[in-house]
Design a protein around this motif. Structure first.
Motif, PDB file in Angstrom:
ATOM      1  N   HIS A  46       2.469   2.033 -13.911  1.00 24.08           N
ATOM      2  CA  HIS A  46       2.752   3.433 -13.582  1.00 24.08           C
ATOM      3  C   HIS A  46       1.450   4.224 -13.507  1.00 24.08           C
ATOM      4  N   ASP A  53       0.282   8.326 -12.817  1.00 28.60           N
ATOM      5  CA  ASP A  53       0.551   9.722 -12.473  1.00 28.60           C
ATOM      6  C   ASP A  53      -0.612  10.241 -11.638  1.00 28.60           C
ATOM      7  N   SER A  99      12.175  10.618  -2.797  1.00 25.33           N
ATOM      8  CA  SER A  99      12.190  12.047  -3.120  1.00 25.33           C
ATOM      9  C   SER A  99      13.634  12.472  -3.352  1.00 25.33           C
ATOM     10  N   ILE A 145       6.836   8.227  -5.835  1.00 24.54           N
ATOM     11  CA  ILE A 145       7.849   9.238  -6.176  1.00 24.54           C
ATOM     12  C   ILE A 145       7.222  10.598  -5.914  1.00 24.54           C
ATOM     13  N   GLU A 194       8.007  13.731  -6.444  1.00 30.87           N
ATOM     14  CA  GLU A 194       8.022  14.810  -7.435  1.00 30.87           C
ATOM     15  C   GLU A 194       8.732  14.292  -8.679  1.00 30.87           C
ATOM     16  N   PRO A 195       8.453  14.847  -9.854  1.00 28.98           N
ATOM     17  CA  PRO A 195       9.142  14.379 -11.064  1.00 28.98           C
ATOM     18  C   PRO A 195      10.621  14.721 -11.005  1.00 28.98           C
ATOM     19  N   GLN A 196      11.430  13.828 -11.557  1.00 30.34           N
ATOM     20  CA  GLN A 196      12.875  14.032 -11.567  1.00 30.34           C
ATOM     21  C   GLN A 196      13.293  14.656 -12.898  1.00 30.34           C
ATOM     22  N   GLU A 244      14.499   8.205 -12.183  1.00 30.72           N
ATOM     23  CA  GLU A 244      13.295   7.490 -11.771  1.00 30.72           C
ATOM     24  C   GLU A 244      13.394   6.011 -12.140  1.00 30.72           C
ATOM     25  N   HIS A 264       3.502   5.162  -8.168  1.00 25.84           N
ATOM     26  CA  HIS A 264       2.670   6.360  -8.126  1.00 25.84           C
ATOM     27  C   HIS A 264       3.588   7.583  -8.124  1.00 25.84           C
ATOM     28  N   ARG A 265       3.451   8.437  -9.129  1.00 28.89           N
ATOM     29  CA  ARG A 265       4.227   9.679  -9.167  1.00 28.89           C
ATOM     30  C   ARG A 265       3.290  10.832  -8.820  1.00 28.89           C
ATOM     31  N   ASP A 296       5.743  20.940 -12.011  1.00 30.67           N
ATOM     32  CA  ASP A 296       5.604  19.498 -12.261  1.00 30.67           C
ATOM     33  C   ASP A 296       5.112  19.241 -13.674  1.00 30.67           C
TER      34      ASP A 296
END
Length: 743
Positions: A492, A494, A554, A627, A629-631, A637, A656-657, A665
């Motif tokens: 992961h 960010d 998204s 991804i 945008e953050p969920q 996710e 990649h978020r 965010d």
């Protein structure tokens, strides 16, 4: 005279005891990992031997064995032969003592070979007692961190230095010891005492006793519970796998880890010292070699494949030079990763970091010139800064260096000018250069004109080995499959993207209106100037350069539309764009889109709405997940990523978020991080939670209201109006916006 000497020896003994105690504590922690690893390896070896037919014993004996009778007796696999042993084998007609011994010896040889190659994979979704024991044992060492590792190294060195000195100083430790000692013994004791005094003072000045004590506490603290260890493993699995590879001795092939460099260059790099005392993260073996390569060769290109940690290798080189006394460093990168670089340097090194970006960049540049440390700037901003004087810079680091391959571009000229004034230069690119010799030569010319002149347009044609030999003095590239023995199955990242002025304006409008969903997708509201889209295109391009496929998720259909438009012009380089796969697409059509994506022979991109693409589909063809945008729920996710990271996926999956700092965010990430442990405690291990992300709603209906209110207050907008009370969908806790987000 005697009392002073006795006190010195006593202080040295206490320091020695503390150092010995720490090495013992560390040894027990390491042995606990080995003990937990052993049954997992044994089981993996047994499984591997079960897959080997008896006929493979011929390979180990050059075809000398006759195995027909063995197979007829019911022994079908190499594992069964090992378990049968010589006695049972001798009961088989035609098998005598010599043949039985040869068969068992060949089976053991194959067993050893399997043990050397077997990789331990820790399945976070299916924890069982053996893997839980391994994760909790590793957690002790990972949690202790790099500071404990440095302390253990210092302790081992202290024990080695103190042992002979304390032996020589023994007469000075007792009241009558010096009286009864002979002249030579007394002289050695006095000399040893003086050396002990200096050594103890040196350790005290460096804070070594405190470091030893803290490291012992950290190693003895252990883990609070199994769940805490599993949660931590999910957050930083790469550190666990790196430590596991180090302890198990499963180092990658040396030649591959060293990028197949010629012996002379590889030997020189191995001899380069690396001081990682100012680095707050542990290095894997190949990463330490990469940092040494940059230091030993001085002006180089690090071209490792995505996911191998080029950034941490660069930071290791910078902190080594800082430990040697260098004071100024410059990192040049695309604007899309400037925030990432700043945060990584701040969290993983002790360097002072100064971003040189935005309207105040010239004031920041003057501050950095006086203060020192690592400056981080963009290609375009670099053009506005004067090139340094000779010897002023410790190192120039250029990330995504393929961006300056065109010598006629202004950004390329600015980098070339700075590189010409720096003794040490590190270019970084994950784009393989073997088939782009002309572009590669342009980069090399900034570093070493002699090597550039020796690289002609045909250098890449015979294959990568010939190409690498020609450019070995300046180029190092390793691939994941070559250097990661225990390959992390899921990585992961960010990606923090500094918003453009247009992004900021769109975000302020969304906050003013109190529209939570508009705030979440403001970064894509004006696609032509979207910082997130710039970074997304870079990720897709680099993924394609490595021959891989990517899926883009998204929550919003209009965001996927913007992504599709942004990628449309690059189809020839990153392959076709499939989708978007949204909630309005019938279920049977969704799998057809996935099949179309998987059938593309090379790189491709699949666009999918996260609620529609994240449930019930298998997207194993994708090795990279983006991804947008953050969920609002971790499960959304996790289920989306699980579509790609599942059985049948033969490569690791990189996620990649895309995040924008300072706004919705960042606030969502902070809130969800606080809820993560609660979620794991009550839902992660639950079959119900695996079935539906709504089983446990960790993102309550107040989340949107709270974020909108806080953002309106931060940006100076009046609160308490109707605009600050966003419309919420009672079923999900989300702001309702059917036009753009319905699934």
């Amino acid at each position: 005279m005697g009392r002073r000497e006795r006190e010195t020896v006593a202080r040295a003994v206490r320091l020695h005891d503390a150092a010995r105690s720490l090495t013992d504590d560390h040894g027990r922690a390491v042995e606990a990992v080995r003990a937990a690893l052993r049954p997992i390896q044994d089981a993996a070896v047994e499984q591997g031997l079960d897959a080997l037919p008896v006929a493979r014993l011929q390979d180990a004996t050059e075809g000398r064995l006759r195995l027909a009778g063995v197979e007829k007796s019911g022994l079908r696999t190499v594992r069964q032969v090992l378990e049968a042993g010589p006695y049972r084998l001798r009961q088989i007609p035609g098998v005598g003592q010599r043949t039985a011994d040869q068969m068992v010896g060949a089976a053991r040889q194959l067993s050893d070979a399997v043990r050397e190659t077997v990789a331990v994979r820790i399945d976070v979704d299916r924890p069982e007692p053996r893997t839980t024991a391994l994760v909790t044992a590793l957690h002790v060492l990972v949690e202790a961190g790099p500071d404990a590792r440095h302390a253990v190294g210092a302790a081992a060195e202290l024990v080695e230095r103190l042992d002979p000195l304390l032996a020589d100083a023994r007469p000075a430790a007792r009241r009558l010891g010096m009286v009864v000692a002979g002249r030579a013994r007394k002289a050695r004791a006095l000399k040893a005492v003086e050396e002990l005094r200096a050594l103890v003072a040196e350790a005290a000045e460096a804070g070594t006793p405190e470091a030893l004590a803290q490291a012992s506490v950290d190693l003895l603290r252990g883990t609070s519970d199994d769940l805490a260890a599993w949660v931590d493993f999910e957050l930083r699995s790469a550190e666990y796998y790196g430590l596991l590879a180090e302890i198990s001795g499963r180092a990658p092939d040396t030649a591959a880890a060293e990028g197949f460099l010629p012996d002379g260059i590889a030997e020189r790099v191995r001899g380069q010292q690396l001081d990682d005392s100012r680095l707050r993260v542990s290095l894997r073996g190949y990463q330490a070699f990469g940092a040494r390569f940059a230091l030993a060769q001085r002006r180089v290109i690090l071209g490792d494949e995505m996911g191998l940690g080029k950034t941490v290798q660069a930071m290791a080189a910078l902190t080594h030079l800082a430990a040697e006394g260098q004071s100024h460093f410059m990192v040049v990168c695309p604007a899309s990763v400037l925030v990432n670089w700043t945060r990584e340097l701040e969290s993983r090194t002790s360097l002072h970091v100064t971003p040189l970006h935005g309207p105040d960049r010239h004031e920041a540049f003057a501050y950095w010139k006086g203060r020192g440390g690592a400056a981080v700037t963009t290609f375009d901003a670099l053009r506005g800064f004067p090139a340094p004087g000779g010897g002023e810079m410790g190192m120039l680091v250029v990330d995504e260096a393929h961006a300056v391959k065109n010598p006629k571009a202004l950004r390329s000229q600015a980098v070339a000018q700075w590189a010409g004034h720096c003794e040490r230069v590190l270019f970084m690119t994950g784009t393989p250069m073997e088939n782009r010799v002309a572009e590669f030569r342009n980069l090399v010319r900034m570093l070493d004109e002699g090597v550039a002149d020796r690289v002609d347009d045909r250098a890449g044609l015979p294959g990568s080995v010939a190409f690498r030999k020609a450019v070995a003095p300046v180029y190092l590239r390793r691939n994941q499959v070559d250097v990661l023995a225990e390959l992390p199955a899921l990585q992961h990242t960010d990606e923090w993207e500094e918003p453009s002025a247009s992004d900021e304006e769109a975000y302020r409008e969304a906050v003013r209106s109190g529209n939570f969903m508009a705030m979440r997708r403001a970064a894509y509201a004006r696609p032509e100037k979207s910082a997130k889209l710039v970074r997304l295109r870079e990720i897709v391009q680099e993924t394609a350069e490595n021959g891989l496929k990517v899926v883009v998720f998204s929550h919003f259909r209009d965001v996927l539309g913007a992504v599709g438009d942004a990628l449309d012009t690059g189809r020839r380089t990153h392959g076709p764009v499939v989708g978007p796969l949204t909630g309005s697409v019938p279920p049977e059509r969704r799998q057809l889109l996935v099949d179309e994506f998987a059938a593309v022979p090379g790189p491709a991109v699949l666009l999918a709405q996260i609620q529609a693409g994240g449930v019930g589909l298998n997207i194993q063809a994708a090795s990279v997940v983006v991804i947008c945008e953050p969920q609002v729920k971790p499960t959304i996710e996790q289920q989306a990523v699980a579509r790609a990271h599942r059985m049948g996926q033969v490569r690791p999956v990189r996620v990649h978020r895309l995040l924008a700092p300072g706004g919705v965010d960042e606030r969502m990430v902070e809130m969800l991080r606080r809820k993560a442990r609660l979620f794991d405690t009550y839902a992660r291990r639950s079959a119900v939670a695996e079935a539906t992300p709504d089983a446990v709603d960790v993102s309550d209906t107040e989340l949107a209201r709270r974020i909108v209110a806080e953002e309106q207050e931060r940006l100076g907008f009046a609160t308490g109006s109707a605009a600050s009370e966003p419309l919420l969908d009672a079923g999900t806790g989300l702001v309702a916006d059917e036009r753009s987000s319905s699934a």
